[in-house]
Motif scaffolding. Structure first.
Motif, short mmCIF file in Angstrom:
data_model
loop_
_atom_site.label_atom_id
_atom_site.label_comp_id
_atom_site.label_asym_id
_atom_site.label_seq_id
_atom_site.Cartn_x
_atom_site.Cartn_y
_atom_site.Cartn_z
N LYS A 1 0.82 -1.20 0.00
CA LYS A 1 0.00 0.00 0.00
C LYS A 1 0.87 1.27 0.00
O LYS A 1 0.49 2.29 -0.56
N TYR A 2 2.02 1.16 0.63
CA TYR A 2 2.93 2.32 0.63
C TYR A 2 3.31 2.68 -0.79
O TYR A 2 3.27 3.85 -1.19
N LEU B 1 0.22 4.20 -2.80
CA LEU B 1 -0.09 5.60 -2.48
C LEU B 1 1.00 6.53 -3.00
O LEU B 1 0.72 7.60 -3.53
N ARG C 1 11.58 12.30 1.89
CA ARG C 1 10.73 11.56 0.97
C ARG C 1 9.45 12.31 0.64
O ARG C 1 8.89 12.11 -0.42
N TRP D 1 7.46 11.52 -3.33
CA TRP D 1 6.00 11.65 -3.30
C TRP D 1 5.50 12.80 -4.15
O TRP D 1 4.35 12.80 -4.59
N LEU E 1 10.56 1.83 7.12
CA LEU E 1 10.66 3.29 7.15
C LEU E 1 9.79 3.78 8.30
O LEU E 1 8.60 3.49 8.34
N PRO F 1 5.23 -2.04 6.88
CA PRO F 1 5.39 -0.67 6.37
C PRO F 1 4.15 0.19 6.61
O PRO F 1 3.04 -0.34 6.79
N GLU F 2 4.35 1.48 6.59
CA GLU F 2 3.24 2.43 6.76
C GLU F 2 2.12 2.13 5.76
O GLU F 2 2.40 1.71 4.64
N PHE F 3 0.94 2.40 6.17
CA PHE F 3 -0.29 2.27 5.34
C PHE F 3 -0.73 0.83 5.11
O PHE F 3 -1.75 0.60 4.48
N PHE F 4 0.05 -0.13 5.55
CA PHE F 4 -0.39 -1.51 5.36
C PHE F 4 -1.62 -1.78 6.21
O PHE F 4 -1.77 -1.22 7.28
N ALA F 5 -2.50 -2.64 5.70
CA ALA F 5 -3.69 -3.01 6.46
C ALA F 5 -3.25 -3.62 7.78
O ALA F 5 -2.34 -4.44 7.81
#
Lengths: 593, 436
Positions: free
Chosen positions: A306-307, A310, A391, A396, A569, B407-411
């Motif tokens: 998902k990182y 996005l 970042r 981004w 991260l 990691p960030e944003f992972f479910a």
């Protein structure tokens, strides 16, 4: 699936081949009316008409010949103007014989009494270039003559062509504009068709090539990368890199040869901003499409993360909206062209006099833009880097980063990870930052004092050197052209002054770091291999140490490719950010450093 | 200044060399016949798959060794001669040592199958093995793998990356069921099948048959089925590589026997890593542990001892990790394949069938014993501390969120896991409000 991929590749190559062949397509036909419309200056027009008679209303077969003929015309005009307007020995003699002590420029006025254009020019030029002679005393007339000869030489070099002929900037613009306007042929007559046959086919082909990836299970699929002629600097990579380098050279230095490509996007430009396309419209258009199409590839490739999803959507959005659409719409609304996410010193001409004047003349919105641009530099950069790491910009938002993370993703493994390259990197990138700061300071000094001489250099020369070597040469030709040769972040790593600025803050004052998971690292090297910035991530991970590096753009790929879930991260409290290397393992072992 | 000779340039030997260098100025010689420089054995698969070049698997640049005065010698040790404190090399040279560290690793097991010597039949442990595999799998359409362990699944992934059909013979009911509980073994087995690995469970190898040129042409399974193939990967585990020590007087059993200071029976000779068999027991640990991390820890420990700070090998709580095609696996503590009567367990699996967690604890004391996690990364630091502190299952479940390393944003699935847990074990009342 293989068949779809192959079809896609064929369609892409067809579109690409047509695109390249357009370089040779069409002929050129210049009418006096066109020349008049483009030159738009009666006296220059007259000069041009006198020399271009043979070119008018004849068909020239190729752009190379056409450009050559234009070059000859400009050369002849300039030569003629030099002869007309040069300060002759007789002029000098005349001034010297009438000499007064101390010398007065009134002498000049008396020599050039008649009001012919030539005399008027000479008088003005001697005043402009020889002002410092006023009130000087000369012992002998030979001394005065010597000084006058020097002034005459300066006028010859800098004064005559700039004022009465076609200087190099004007020539570059006119050569391009005349070539584009004189083009005749299928592309000019059917731009939409050719847009479809080139870029349209390329997009369709690329998508067909990319989409079958969806049939693979989600997850890291780097199979065969180092066997691939494109991704391991094989013949295909070298060909691609060479093509990109040539494209950038044409774009920045020889746009007159790419007028067919530019004509193709005229209709798009007209719809967006109401004007015909220029070379940078074409560039922005292609750039955005590359980010979008290769962004789709990125989204599919990393759809398990998902990182990555996005982040990719973010660069696709900022390029399309902020870098491409909004500035074009601003032009349509008669507002200054402005990219709201571009930040000095990457946006190196932000403080150039013409840019400042444009913004100040732009009224309320223009002033807002000026304030916004400055706020990005002094507030957004430090604050956001403190909270998120660099970042937030580099991977981004930034357009260069956006291209690197999409079009450049297949080449990320080509970055050099050696300690030596890290040393070179630090010298180079901080060197460019210093250069950018000095250049900008000089330009601002000139802006406020109206004096172009700063210490021992000319701020106009300095900014031109920066523009050619850093802005065009490094960021463009090397930055993108070297993707298949040295990885996708050559510019960001070795050259970008904004990356250097963001990096300094990230290194010294930020909550961002990449953490290592206890003792789970197996030193496999995937993280280092796929780090586009050439950071030897493994060096830290296998010691159980946090990775805090100024160059890290936080793309997150090291964490994604790690087969053991070792890297993450994170933004956390600053305390403990520079953790000592600790590998969880045997009791009572303290690693001695 | 002593001369320390290390046999083997894998993770154990190299870790020992690096840590000895950090603490002393002894002369260090590392002897290996495998490669010139240290590389990461665990990354061999990625070279074959084209993810990396051999260069990329070297954790240190070539200049590192000279700069740190660690001498690398490419040679093969044929025998150790403790009486003269020297080792004899294949080149004919002998080298004297003051301290000898054996870090010779493993070799692939072969169980005497008929046909195991045929061309196209091999294991995978070393760089030469990888080169052989490169050669042996050229133009191969169908491969058979024998032995459902970590190297087997790596080989399956390698072969699949080149579109070679793979039949995988597994002795147990599911893949790696001798280590993983059935739930996880089934989850991974399903995933392997999704990647078009033809998994034949409860099946063993009977024999391998060759063609006239001595190349493998088919195998016969324990069920009597004949499978045509041009390549056979034998991945039924590894055993210590210690043949060359015969007659040296160094005591061996299956591995080189060492005490808690990693000392062999002969003074000034130590052994570390895969080739070691511990003579003393450590709770919940086997006496031969052939994993990267234990090799590294032993390297650190022996360096301490050699440099005068005699240190016991006391590996903390067990941990390990692996990746099965796309599914990452981590384990902390002890999760045995079957439950002991004293143990209680909780298994959660995500609806995607690609993420799972398995927690085990002691029924009476509630002490947390171990966790397997699939598709969700967990913080080693947390579990190491919690296992050392003998935390109970309550604490673990309530602090699961803290240990997440995704990691960030992972479910995130903690709230679902916690909810399921308390539904299944209503007798454990939640200590904090669980978000729905």
């Amino acid at each position: 699936m293989k068949a779809v991929k192959l079809t896609g590749l064929l369609i892409f190559l067809t579109g690409f081949a047509i695109f390249n062949s357009l370089f040779f397509v069409g002929d050129y036909y210049l009418t006096p009316e066109t020349a008049q419309r483009i030159i738009a200056n009666p006296s220059r027009e007259e000069l041009f008409n006198a020399e271009a008679a043979k070119l008018f209303n004849t068909t020239v077969e190729s752009n190379v010949t056409f450009v050559k003929r234009l070059t000859e015309i400009f050369n002849r005009i300039n030569q003629k103007q030099l002869q007309h307007y040069q300060i002759t020995e007789e002029d000098i003699e005349a001034i010297a014989t009438q000499r007064s002590t101390p010398f007065s420029l009134a002498t000049v006025d008396s020599v050039f009494r008649d009001n012919t254009p030539i005399s008027i020019f000479k008088k003005k030029a001697l005043h402009d270039f020889g002002g410092w002679l006023e009130g000087q005393s000369f012992n002998a007339s030979a001394d005065l003559k010597l000084q006058l000869q020097k002034v005459a030489a300066t006028i010859y070099t800098y004064g005559i062509i700039n004022n009465t002929g076609f200087d190099r900037y004007l020539r570059k613009d006119l050569t391009y504009a005349l070539t584009k306007a004189s083009a005749n042929g299928p592309v000019k007559n059917n731009p939409d068709l050719f847009l479809l046959l080139t870029i349209g086919l390329c997009i369709a082909g690329a998508l067909l090539f990319i989409l079958p990836r969806l049939s693979l299970e989600p997850g890291i699929k780097n199979n065969g990368i180092f066997f691939h002629a494109m991704k391991n600097t094989g013949w295909l990579g070298i060909v691609t890199g060479s093509w990109l380098i040539l494209f950038y050279i044409l774009l920045y230095f020889l746009p007159q040869y790419m007028t067919n490509w530019i004509s193709m996007v005229d209709p798009v430009s007209l719809k967006l901003n109401g004007y015909e396309a220029g070379r940078f419209f074409l560039y922005g258009f292609l750039y955005t499409l590359c980010i979008l199409v290769m962004g789709v590839r990125m989204l599919i490739h990393y759809r398990h993360s998902k990182y990555q999803i996005l982040r990719t959507l973010s660069v696709m959005f900022f390029q399309t909206a902020f870098a491409f659409l909004i500035p074009e719409i601003l032009i349509r609304l008669n507002q200054p062209y402005f990219d709201f996410k571009n930040i000095w010193p990457l946006d190196y001409d932000f403080f150039f006099d013409n840019e400042l004047d444009k913004l100040i003349a732009g009224g309320g919105l223009g002033l807002f833009m000026l304030g916004w641009g400055i706020a990005l530099i002094i507030i957004a950069v430090p604050v956001l880097v403190y909270f998120f790491g660099k970042r937030w910009y580099c991977s981004w938002v930034c357009g260069c980063g956006g291209l690197a993370e999409t079009l450049g993703d297949p080449y990320r493994q080509l970055s050099d990870k050696s300690l030596r390259s890290w040393k070179v990197e630090r010298w180079m990138i901080h060197g460019v930052l210093v250069f950018a700061v000095v250049m900008t300071a000089a330009v601002l000094y000139t802006y406020f004092t109206k004096s172009s001489w700063v210490f021992f250099f000319d701020s106009y020369v300095l900014r031109e050197i920066y523009g050619v070597f850093i802005g065009a040469g490094f960021a463009g030709v090397v930055g993108t052209g070297f993707y298949p040769l040295m990885g996708n972040r050559v510019w960001c790593r070795f050259g970008c002054p904004l990356a250097a600025y963001l990096g300094l803050i990230q290194r010294f004052k930020s909550r961002f770091r990449i953490t290592t998971n206890g003792g789970q690292c197996i030193s496999c090297g995937n993280c280092s291999t796929y780090c586009e910035m050439g950071i030897d991530v493994r060096w830290y991970a296998q010691r159980g140490q946090n990775i805090v590096r100024s160059s890290c753009v936080g793309c997150g790929i090291c964490s994604a490719v790690c087969p053991r879930g070792v890297l993450n991260l994170e933004v956390k409290d600053e305390a403990g950010r520079f953790g000592k290397p600790i590998l969880i393992g045997n009791n009572n072992i303290k690693i001695v450093e | 200044m002593k001369h320390i000779v290390i046999i083997g340039n894998g993770i154990s030997g190299i870790t020992a060399a690096r840590h000895i260098r950090k603490q002393s100025s002894h002369k260090i010689t590392v002897i290996s016949s495998e490669t010139d420089y240290f590389y990461s054995r665990t990354a061999l698969m990625y070279i074959y798959m084209g993810h990396m070049k051999f260069e990329n698997t070297k954790p240190y640049e070539d200049w590192f060794w000279k700069k740190n005065k660690i001498e690398l010698l490419r040679d093969h040790v044929v025998s150790v001669l403790p009486s003269s404190k020297s080792v004899a090399l294949a080149s004919g040279q002998t080298i004297r040592y003051d301290i000898l560290i054996l870090a010779t690793g493993s070799k692939s097991n072969l169980f005497g199958w008929p046909g195991q010597e045929l061309k196209g039949v091999q294991g995978l442990y070393s760089y030469p093995d990888l080169m052989a595999m490169e050669e042996n799998t050229k133009k191969v359409k169908h491969a058979v793998l024998v032995g459902g362990g970590l190297i087997g699944v790596e080989m399956a992934e390698m072969l699949r990356s080149r579109n070679i059909q793979v039949t995988f013979l597994v002795r147990e009911a599911e893949f790696w069921n001798n280590v993983l509980p059935l739930q996880e073994a089934s989850l991974i087995s399903r995933h392997l099948r999704k990647h078009h690995v033809d998994l034949k469970v409860n099946t063993e190898l009977q024999k391998i048959e060759g063609d006239a040129e001595g190349r493998v042409k088919c195998i016969v399974t324990s069920a009597g089925e004949t499978i045509d193939c041009q390549f056979v990967g034998l991945t039924v585990g590894v055993s210590p590589n210690i043949e060359f020590l015969k007659g040296s007087g160094i005591e061996t059993n299956r591995g080189v026997l060492v005490n808690e200071f990693l000392e062999t029976n002969i003074a000034d000779i130590y052994a570390i890593g895969d080739c070691v068999e511990r003579t003393y027991t450590l709770p919940g640990r086997r006496n031969i542990e052939q994993v990267w991390y234990t090799g590294r820890m032993m390297g650190e420990v022996v360096a301490q001892t050699v440099c005068g700070n005699k240190t016991r090998y006391e590996p903390g709580p067990w941990f390990n990790s692996a990746k099965f095609f796309d599914i990452e696996y981590q384990t902390y503590g002890q999760v045995a394949p079957t439950r002991h009567p004293d143990e209680e367990e909780f298994y959660w699996e995500h609806s995607s069938g690609k993420k799972a967690m398995h927690l085990v604890w002691n029924k009476t004391s509630k002490q947390f014993l171990g966790i397997n996690t699939f598709g969700i990364r967990l913080r080693h630091e947390c579990f190491d501390a919690w296992l050392r502190a003998n935390r109970n299952i309550h604490f673990i479940v309530d602090h699961l969120e803290e240990a997440n390393f995704d990691p960030e944003f992972f479910a995130r699935h903690e709230s679902e896991i916690i909810q399921d847990f308390y539904q299944q074990f209503p007798q454990y009342k939640p200590r904090k409000i669980v978000k729905a």
